[in-house]
Enzyme design. Sequence first.
Site, PDB file in Angstrom:
ATOM      1  CB  SER A 184     -14.168  -2.536   3.661  1.00 54.30           C
ATOM      2  OG  SER A 184     -12.378  -2.434   3.984  1.00 54.30           O
ATOM      3  N   GLY A 185     -13.021  -5.344   2.573  1.00 51.22           N
ATOM      4  CA  GLY A 185     -12.764  -6.184   1.477  1.00 51.22           C
ATOM      5  C   GLY A 185     -12.017  -5.630   0.207  1.00 51.22           C
ATOM      6  N   GLY A 186     -12.191  -4.353   0.144  1.00 47.35           N
ATOM      7  CA  GLY A 186     -11.674  -3.555  -1.162  1.00 47.35           C
ATOM      8  C   GLY A 186     -12.978  -2.680  -1.789  1.00 47.35           C
ATOM      9  NE  ARG A 200      -3.898  -2.467   1.234  1.00 50.24           N
ATOM     10  CZ  ARG A 200      -4.686  -3.279   2.066  1.00 50.24           C
ATOM     11  NH1 ARG A 200      -4.667  -2.864   3.167  1.00 50.24           N
ATOM     12  NH2 ARG A 200      -5.071  -4.421   1.864  1.00 50.24           N
ATOM     13  CD  GLU A 206     -10.824 -10.544   8.364  1.00 44.44           C
ATOM     14  OE1 GLU A 206      -9.833 -10.570   9.251  1.00 44.44           O
ATOM     15  OE2 GLU A 206     -10.940 -10.029   7.500  1.00 44.44           O
ATOM     16  CE  LYS A 247     -11.950  -7.590   9.613  1.00 42.30           C
ATOM     17  NZ  LYS A 247     -10.933  -6.585  10.417  1.00 42.30           N
ATOM     18  NE  ARG A 269      -8.429  -3.564   1.637  1.00 36.75           N
ATOM     19  CZ  ARG A 269      -8.647  -4.579   0.963  1.00 36.75           C
ATOM     20  NH1 ARG A 269      -8.410  -4.807  -0.459  1.00 36.75           N
ATOM     21  NH2 ARG A 269      -9.038  -6.000   1.621  1.00 36.75           N
TER      22      ARG A 269
END
Length: 340
Positions: free
Chosen positions: A261-263, A33, A177, A219, A294
């Site tokens: 959020s997974g992108g 990132r 998760e 999660k 993210r």
Amino acid sequence: MNTDKLQKTAKAMLVADKGLLAMDESNPTCNKRFAAVGIPQTAEFRRAYREMIITTPGLSKSIGGVILYDETIHQKLTDGTPFIKAATDAGMIPGIKVDAGTSPLALHPGEKITEGLDGLRDRLDQYAKMGLGFAKWRAVIIIGDGIPSKACIDANTHALARYAAECQEAGLVPVVEPEVLMDGKHSMQNCFEVTENVLRTLFEQLYIQDVAPEGIILKPNMVVPGLSCPIQESVEEVADATVKCLLRTVPAAVPGVAFLSGGQPAELASARLNAMNNRFEGQLPWALSFSFARAIQQPALELWRGKQENVSEAQQALLHRANCNRAARNGQYSAAMEKK
Ligand code: 13P
């Protein structure tokens, strides 16, 4: 196992419409990132980035817990305060990512298994002594031609259940998760079916390992169409499918669900969470919250770019996303919040 204490911690993490901030990227992920926005990929820049985040004034109004990475808990703020103390003093429960990332699942091309059970019990004991309140483990499920296999779902949910049991034994709340990835051209219905299967299997495995559902936070992913699926359902359709899937699979005893959020774009993640809480107000047995990485940090990272003079502006962007997501927890988020 002290179920009352675990339950108290789990509830405190999500109290008063708060959510979790996942600032626990592994070094390779954090570096990736950083590289994308031109920040040097060093331990000192990772430390400075985490300092920028955790010292954001007012963050604890929306964030009840922060998920840290092992490197960070051994680092300090510029003024010498260790990160765990900084989070605790600011009113946020510190937690830690404890899985060791994924490896290819043997005999199952294209599928992954999360590693990290070896030696976990000792690490958890140390983390509990250091003052952490919870831990996180992420399993990855990929949708593709003929996958996920039963082998992949069974192996990953079994590992999640063993991790969760060890956490509860150590007095740490497991943030469990199982992430069904958004990558691919699969439909939302396909994501629904896979997520339902994963969550059913997961809760059976947690039951077999005697994990107390009162002392975990789930999660999960939201139920969404694949990123390259030509049909992209509306915010309301995603909210309805996600809640339907959770109502079928998640015991009422679980205190909280905090989505990854997974992108997803940050604003879309807020809108979808908001729609769930708005449309199902008063009808759900668990808190529906967020545990985004993210979707909270990305705008701030892009403003910060590793420069001290950008800290204040980046912190404002971070706080804004945290506040939007707190509003989404009680169905009070609106696109107008983004324009202020
Ligand atoms: P994202 O919100 O970026 O998906 O990250 C959540 C997380 O903690 C992944 O383990």
